[in-house]
Design an enzyme around this catalytic site. Sequence first.
Site, PDB file in Angstrom:
ATOM      1  N   GLU A 123      15.186  10.240  -5.293  1.00  0.00           N
ATOM      2  CA  GLU A 123      13.815  10.427  -5.780  1.00  0.00           C
ATOM      3  C   GLU A 123      13.610  11.935  -5.863  1.00  0.00           C
ATOM      4  OE1 GLU A 123      10.560   9.374  -3.296  1.00  0.00           O
ATOM      5  OE2 GLU A 123       9.288   8.826  -4.990  1.00  0.00           O
ATOM      6  N   ALA A 136       4.472  14.691  -1.726  1.00  0.00           N
ATOM      7  CA  ALA A 136       4.879  15.445  -0.533  1.00  0.00           C
ATOM      8  C   ALA A 136       6.247  16.103  -0.703  1.00  0.00           C
ATOM      9  CB  ALA A 136       4.893  14.508   0.674  1.00  0.00           C
ATOM     10  N   HIS A 137       6.804  16.057  -1.938  1.00  0.00           N
ATOM     11  CA  HIS A 137       8.132  16.662  -2.138  1.00  0.00           C
ATOM     12  C   HIS A 137       8.026  18.183  -2.059  1.00  0.00           C
ATOM     13  CE1 HIS A 137      10.369  13.062  -3.991  1.00  0.00           C
ATOM     14  NE2 HIS A 137       9.206  12.615  -3.554  1.00  0.00           N
ATOM     15  N   HIS A 191       6.681  10.755 -10.099  1.00  0.00           N
ATOM     16  CA  HIS A 191       6.308  12.129  -9.738  1.00  0.00           C
ATOM     17  C   HIS A 191       6.257  12.990 -10.996  1.00  0.00           C
ATOM     18  CE1 HIS A 191       6.128  11.564  -5.421  1.00  0.00           C
ATOM     19  NE2 HIS A 191       7.169  10.760  -5.552  1.00  0.00           N
ATOM     20  N   ASN A 215       0.642   6.093  -7.843  1.00  0.00           N
ATOM     21  CA  ASN A 215       0.723   7.096  -6.770  1.00  0.00           C
ATOM     22  C   ASN A 215       1.619   8.241  -7.239  1.00  0.00           C
ATOM     23  OD1 ASN A 215       0.578   4.274  -4.823  1.00  0.00           O
ATOM     24  ND2 ASN A 215      -0.871   5.939  -4.472  1.00  0.00           N
ATOM     25  N   ASP A 244       0.896  -1.550   0.427  1.00  0.00           N
ATOM     26  CA  ASP A 244       0.814  -1.521   1.894  1.00  0.00           C
ATOM     27  C   ASP A 244      -0.627  -1.595   2.383  1.00  0.00           C
ATOM     28  OD1 ASP A 244      -0.062   0.963   1.042  1.00  0.00           O
ATOM     29  OD2 ASP A 244       1.034   2.091   2.563  1.00  0.00           O
ATOM     30  N   HIS A 247      -2.036   2.612  -0.180  1.00  0.00           N
ATOM     31  CA  HIS A 247      -1.685   3.440  -1.338  1.00  0.00           C
ATOM     32  C   HIS A 247      -2.450   3.085  -2.609  1.00  0.00           C
ATOM     33  CE1 HIS A 247       1.580   5.102   1.017  1.00  0.00           C
ATOM     34  NE2 HIS A 247       1.801   5.967   0.049  1.00  0.00           N
ATOM     35  N   ASP A 270       8.103   1.902   0.431  1.00  0.00           N
ATOM     36  CA  ASP A 270       8.294   3.356   0.424  1.00  0.00           C
ATOM     37  C   ASP A 270       8.121   3.913   1.844  1.00  0.00           C
ATOM     38  OD1 ASP A 270       8.782   5.909  -0.473  1.00  0.00           O
ATOM     39  OD2 ASP A 270       6.889   6.141  -1.539  1.00  0.00           O
ATOM     40  N   LEU A 306      -2.689  10.772   2.130  1.00  0.00           N
ATOM     41  CA  LEU A 306      -1.537  10.008   2.617  1.00  0.00           C
ATOM     42  C   LEU A 306      -0.299  10.886   2.737  1.00  0.00           C
ATOM     43  CD1 LEU A 306      -2.025   6.815   0.425  1.00  0.00           C
ATOM     44  CD2 LEU A 306      -2.402   7.002   2.888  1.00  0.00           C
TER      45      LEU A 306
HETATM   46 ZN   LIG Z   1       7.474   9.125  -4.202  1.00  0.00          ZN
END
Ligand SMILES: [Zn+2]
Length: 384
Positions: A123, A136-137, A191, A215, A244, A247, A270, A306
């Site tokens: 990913e 959050a990458h 993303h 998301n 979940d 999200h 995830d 999140l």
């Molecule tokens: Zn992701």
Amino acid sequence: MLTLYARRYDTGEPVEITTEGDRVAEVNPAWPKGDVAEWPFVAPGLFDLQINGHGGVWFSDDALTPEQAATAIRAYLKFGVTRLCPTLITNSFDGLAQGLRAIRAACERDPLVDHMVAGCHLEGPFISSEDGPRGAHPKEHVRPADWDEFARLQEISGDRVRLMTLAPEVPGAIDFIRRAVSSGVVIAIGHTAATPEQIQAAVDAGARLSTHLGNGSHAMVHRHHNYIWEQASEPRLIASLIVDGHHLPASLVRAFVRLKTPRNVILTCDAAGWAGCPPGVYESKLGKSEILDTGKLVVAGQRELLAGSAQETDVCVVKVREFAGVSWRDAIHMASKHPAQLLKCEFPRLKRGGLADLFVFRPGAERLDVSATVVRGEVRFGAM
Ligand SMILES: [Zn+2]
């Protein structure tokens, strides 16, 4: 050889299932003594395309060891998962290489782990650098698509990279998609801050999945022309959804399931490496995260933003039924058959000759209460 008694997940019919070796030998009608509603269900093992780790282990950890990888993968047996894609998020070349090397070694040492790993999911790192789509990458490691780099990583993994998430607008992405698809790798869009035209170019080049649709996006987008509508309405794209309970709101899950139809939806948890850890504050190189008492995983110090998911796949099966009103059959297939088909893996069928990857469960309000998980005809979690 194994014999089990349960109700089929798809028809509710009480059955006796016997196995021989790694296969289902017989499925016959059974007549329970007492109330059939007391019997548990049996279903094909769950399959999750996107799992980042478990119990404090991250597959993206630069120092991941084969033992840690094996422990984190086996941890999913207790949730009814028999196949998954360990997922490595955006990182340096060396970080990705170390993670893939450790997963490869874990597979080569342990046949159970080898069977459970349907393939690795990269990913990133060829994703959007914009805040919002990037999620959050880590921004420092986001880069343009590079086939040679990918080919080196693929070699290090022992050809285990089966799925890659990228952003179509990244320089070189469309050519990369063509080469990856012809090499047998499934390409997912995610993303991304792509225009509708760029989404179409990626699909024309062979992209087939939207990674966690809805998301990894801007907080505000154009109401009509945006990458969410474009992917949601594109019939050639299957959508993976993180159901979940945190999200995506229930209404959006329902809308996506209706728009795509259940057969074009894949559930993923995830799960972050913090999944399986008790509520509290945790720290990794991505920053401080907190698991709240509700199970929500957030950036520490607030309650809304999140930081990934702390739930496992079985929770998504329960939530998609609650949010979208789908049958048990559809909910289970979204987390077993559909990912298996996408990655061209054998789907375990409850019939003579089927792969004996099964699990036995009772439905709970928040998740499935799994009593046994069988992989290739052997009980690997719980008991019959
Ligand atoms: Zn992701």
